[in-house]
Design an enzyme around this catalytic site. Structure first.
Site, PDB file in Angstrom:
ATOM      1  N   SER A   1      46.523  34.758  48.287  1.00 15.98           N
ATOM      2  CA  SER A   1      47.570  34.531  47.276  1.00 15.98           C
ATOM      3  C   SER A   1      47.682  33.088  46.798  1.00 15.98           C
ATOM      4  O   SER A   1      48.444  32.811  45.867  1.00 15.98           O
ATOM      5  CB  SER A   1      48.930  34.996  47.800  1.00 15.98           C
TER       6      SER A   1
ATOM      7  N   LYS B   1      47.285  32.562  43.136  1.00 17.78           N
ATOM      8  CA  LYS B   1      48.406  32.700  42.212  1.00 17.78           C
ATOM      9  C   LYS B   1      48.794  31.360  41.581  1.00 17.78           C
ATOM     10  O   LYS B   1      49.445  31.333  40.535  1.00 17.78           O
ATOM     11  CB  LYS B   1      49.619  33.309  42.918  1.00 17.78           C
TER      12      LYS B   1
ATOM     13  N   SER C   1      55.483  35.916  46.201  1.00 13.75           N
ATOM     14  CA  SER C   1      54.075  36.310  46.184  1.00 13.75           C
ATOM     15  C   SER C   1      53.894  37.743  45.705  1.00 13.75           C
ATOM     16  O   SER C   1      53.071  38.495  46.241  1.00 13.75           O
ATOM     17  CB  SER C   1      53.458  36.139  47.583  1.00 13.75           C
TER      18      SER C   1
END
Length: 379
Positions: A81, A84, A136
């Site tokens: 993640s 991101k 997230s």
């Protein structure tokens, strides 16, 4: 044999990226030659960085761009993640934060971490960015990608943004960071992306928000930031952590003390890393301005460099802080599989065979003058 074949990969990459014309081969990793090391690179004359279980990390001064210490800075690993950060940096300028959208069922049903989107609720784009960077939310990542024109377009945009930043180790395949074959990044690239994000007021606001109200079918509920250091570390700005079973733990964060900002990125960590990151940040603050840097976080490429026929492989080199070495895309072995394990001599030999085959194929293309264009999703 391995080192002799490394420049060949640069040649083939150059051919693929520039439509069949070979250009000068990259010889120095982005940010400085020392950052091409797989081991620890630290300045002399000061105490060494604290030990970390991370396979790869970078400690850098975000203000000056100086890399203070690094370990396998350009190693290719699954980002989870932490990718991101690139999603947000790419899409924040493209999407009106006050626009409202209803997410698709596809977005609402994404696997992994989620903020709990409902197709019956209208969300502001800024709500989705908070969900992306605080909680997230893989559902928020997909909703943002679909709003941007779809996953394919968003991947093309994200990979273009990575090249603009000179984050040449990064290949994005998903907007959320969920594992996908060929997806990768590096500790160096995560630090580059983080530094660029810190210059964007909206990005900085999303990553530093501890708690926020989030729309629900009936009223709202509260979401909180997954970055535990926002509550534990003095001066913490935030940024992003990630985890998948294949990538293991990854993190990129920044903190400010005494008017100076330090960035730390780690990849491929087996477990609880918050205390380690705190110590790496402390070390960064203690040595900044007192030791010679081991490299630098390079500046983004000018728009004109991306608009022309030549791309990352032929970008004009910049000068490293030492004054002598040029900074170009790293001519390094492919490390797509290092998220599963560190390379050994036997795996390097396999890589050499693959590269040798690529050389023959690339030279055949060159001989016939065949040109090909890059795919939409990047490298």
């Amino acid at each position: 044999m391995w080192t002799k074949l490394v420049p060949v990969t640069a040649l083939i990459a150059s051919v693929a990226l520039t439509g069949g014309t070979a250009h000068a081969e990259p010889t120095t990793p982005v940010g400085g030659e020392a950052l091409g090391s797989r081991g620890l690179v630290a300045p002399a004359g000061v105490k060494k960085p604290p030990k970390s279980k991370a396979t790869s990390y970078v400690i850098a001064d975000a203000d000056t761009g100086q890399v203070l210490a690094a370990k396998d800075a350009h190693g290719h690993y699954l980002p989870a993640s932490t990718l991101k950060t690139l999603t947000a940096l790419t899409l924040i300028p493209k999407l009106d934060k006050n626009r409202k959208i209803k997410p698709s069922r596809n977005a609402c049903n994404q696997e992994g971490s989620a903020v709990g989107l409902s197709p019956k609720v209208s969300y502001k784009i800024e709500d989705l960015f908070r969900a992306l960077m605080m909680s997230s939310g893989n559902d928020a990542a997909m909703a943002l990608a679909e709003t941007n024109g779809g996953v394919a377009k968003t991947m093309a945009d994200m990979n273009a943004e990575a090249k603009r930043l000179q984050a040449f180790d990064t290949v994005a395949k998903t907007p959320s960071g969920l594992d996908e074959k060929g997806q990768r990044s590096s500790a160096y690239d995560l630090a580059l992306i983080a530094r660029a994000g810190l210059a964007n007021p909206d990005f900085r606001r999303y990553i530093s928000t501890k708690t926020a109200k989030f729309p629900a079918p009936k009223g709202h509920y509260e979401i909180s930031n997954h970055n535990k250091l926002l509550w534990r570390y003095d001066g913490m700005i935030g940024i992003k952590n990630g985890w998948t079973s294949k990538a293991r733990a990854s993190f990129v964060g920044a903190a400010t003390r005494g008017g100076h900002t330090i960035v730390v990125s780690i990849m491929r960590h087996e477990g609880f890393f918050w205390d380690e990151v705190s110590k790496l940040l402390d070390w960064g603050f203690s040595v900044r301005g007192k030791a010679a840097p081991v490299g630098r976080l390079v500046d983004p490429l000018p728009a004109t460099a991306l608009a022309g026929p030549h791309t990352a492989a032929t970008a004009t080199p910049t000068t490293a802080p030492s004054g002598g070495a040029s900074v170009t895309p790293a001519a390094q072995p492919p490390l797509l599989d290092t998220a599963a394990s560190k390379q050994t001599d036997s795996t390097k030999m396999v890589g050499s065979i693959v590269i040798g085959g690529g050389l023959l194929f690339g030279l055949i293309w060159l001989g016939f003058g065949i040109r090909r264009r890059r795919g939409r999703s990047g490298l």
